[in-house]
Write a protein that holds these residues in place. Structure first.
Motif: not given
Length: 520
Positions: A216-221, A287-290, A488-492, A494-497
């Motif tokens: 969910v977090a990665r799809a949102y980012i 769509h993935q989030l949904e 910037q998205a990759s940093v976030s 990667d932190l989710v990972s």
């Protein structure tokens, strides 16, 4: 990583000889003998329960696993904002929309709900395993016909008993009891296996939850990143179209050749060609989030369409020791429970080598005429059977060896889960650190390219450089800004990972879900 002091759950204990069983005596019942036999039978049953042997097969012990003392890719603490890897790690991003999506996913995700049904099934199987070790009472009605060839002697020593030589109908009504006494622990081992399987399903549910939160977090980012890339592309396109318009005017006024105007228009067209790509990626992420929230396409449009910045990761995180992975990672906990279940299965298979003792009893009434209620008489019976395997073509031994091989497989799977978890964390740490360094370099690149574009335009107006330098500077600014957004998205991400690799999130499951899953 070394695995030391490996437990002896691979090897069964030496086989024990079963206790000697006394002969089963039968005989005709005499008047007044029934109550005495019932008391003796009860005493025998209680004795069998309290003197049963310890369960055969290996006793399970958790593997002794030696973990690294520190993370190899962890950076020294810096004087910056830090966040601990807590149960609700997504709160560190400070995005209320993300927080709402996470909460709804916990309650509505269909894959997570499927894990709850598997927990329910495993819980019922545990009840079945426990019930197998308890007496089974059933209502019994029977009708039988017998040929009577024996009776009391009549006058002159001739057979003259009632019904001698005739068929006799016997009607019985009462309760039947069947019980297998678990002398060698086969049923107890099956209960151990059922409990371990149920606990493994609970951990599997938690592992699915950890994966879900990360997805969910990665799809949102990703969706917010695509939105930002659209904004960057549209802003650069606007500037490029204005440049192309001015160059077309200069060409028509005879102040410039057509090459500069065509080059400016080509650059604007290339930028415009990126807009459908980012728009498609944004909608696919939505769509993935949904899907993750168990909703049809378009259900989250009102929530997600308003633009928001890409969730920003904290500058530094507080890491726990590697040994905490054994406690935090649900997949490791699941593998350990699967190893416990496989060890119990060895004991179940080993119990087949030993005798089985079954007790059967009946208590009720019987009559020779079903229509004559006044002739009902009390009836009871009790019997015990002892069966010992003698010759089965090696079937039992082969089953034991197969269960031992499965146990060894589960032990190796546990080792693999631990090593894989360590790798996941180290990979996430190095990706997070290196992407942060790349983001810092890109921030400097964006600032420098914007300055270069400003200078190139001034020099072009002064006639000190060609228009090609202006186009190159515009192209460089657009490329650097796009790369910065993606970094910037990759940093976030990667932190989710990293949060996922550390096993965070399942501890913050809703009360309803934890109660339903039987976890805690």
């Amino acid at each position: 990583m070394n695995f030391l002091n490996q437990p002896d759950h691979h090897n069964s204990r030496p086989e024990r000889m079963p206790p000697s069983a006394g002969p089963v005596r039968t005989g005709q019942r005499t008047r007044g003998e029934g109550p005495c036999r019932v008391r003796r039978l009860s005493a025998c049953l209680l004795g069998a329960v309290f003197t049963a042997c310890a369960p055969v097969g290996p006793d399970y012990r958790r593997p002794d696993t030696v973990m690294p003392e520190r993370w190899q890719e962890a950076r020294p603490p810096a004087a910056a904002r830090s966040e601990a890897v807590g149960a609700d790690w997504w709160q560190a991003f400070g995005d209320p929309v993300l927080n709402r999506l996470i909460r709804e996913a916990m309650l509505a995700n269909l894959d997570l709900k499927q894990t709850y049904t598997r927990i329910r099934a495993a819980r019922e199987q545990r009840i079945v395993a426990i019930a197998n070790g308890l007496p089974i009472v059933s209502n019994k009605e029977s009708v039988s016909r017998r040929l009577n060839n024996a009776g009391q002697s009549g006058a002159g020593g001739q057979p003259g008993g009632v019904g001698f030589g005739n068929n006799i109908d016997i009607f019985q009504l009462g309760f039947d009891v069947q019980w297998e006494v678990d002398l060698f622990g086969g049923i107890r081992r099956s209960i151990e296996a059922a409990e371990a399987n149920m606990e493994a399903e609970v951990e599997n549910s938690r592992a699915v939850l950890v994966t879900l939160l990360g997805d969910v977090a990665r799809a949102y980012i990703e969706m917010r990143s695509d939105q930002r890339l659209l904004d960057v592309s549209q802003a650069n396109l606007k500037l490029q179209l204005e440049t192309a318009r001015l160059m077309r005017i200069r060409y028509q006024a005879g102040l410039s050749d057509s090459l500069a105007a065509v080059q400016a228009e080509a650059l604007a067209a290339q930028t415009q060609a990126q807009l459908p790509v980012y728009e498609a990626a944004r909608k696919q992420a939505q769509h993935q989030l949904e899907l993750l929230l168990g909703k049809p396409p378009g259900a989250l449009r009102a929530l997600l369409d308003p633009e928001q910045p890409v969730p920003e990761a904290p500058d530094r995180i507080l890491l726990e020791l590697p040994s905490e992975l054994l406690r935090r990672r649900p997949d490791i906990r699941r593998a350990e429970r699967q190893l416990a279940a496989a060890t119990a299965q060895v004991g179940i298979a080993t119990a087949d080598l030993y005798p089985k003792f079954n007790i059967a009893a009946f208590l009720g009434f019987q009559n020779m005429k079903i229509t004559d209620v006044t002739a009902l008489s009390k009836s009871w019976s009790a019997a015990g059977t002892l069966t010992t395997p003698l010759f089965n073509w090696g079937k039992i031994r082969a089953n034991i060896d197969a269960k031992k091989a499965q146990q060894e497989q589960s032990f190796l799977a546990y080792q693999s889960a631990v090593l894989g978890a360590l790798k996941d964390v180290e990979d996430a740490l190095v990706a997070y650190a290196q992407e942060k360094a790349r983001r810092a370099a890109l921030e400097q690149a964006v600032a420098s390219n914007r300055l270069a574009l400003k200078l190139s335009k001034e020099r072009y107006r002064s006639g000190l450089t060609s228009f090609l330098n202006v186009l190159d500077s515009e192209r460089a600014v657009y490329s650097a800004e796009s790369d910065l957004v993606q970094s910037q998205a990759s940093v976030s991400a990667d932190l989710v990972s990293l949060y996922k690799a550390l096993g965070g999130g399942w501890q913050a499951a809703p009360v309803e879900a934890e109660t339903f899953a039987g976890g805690g």
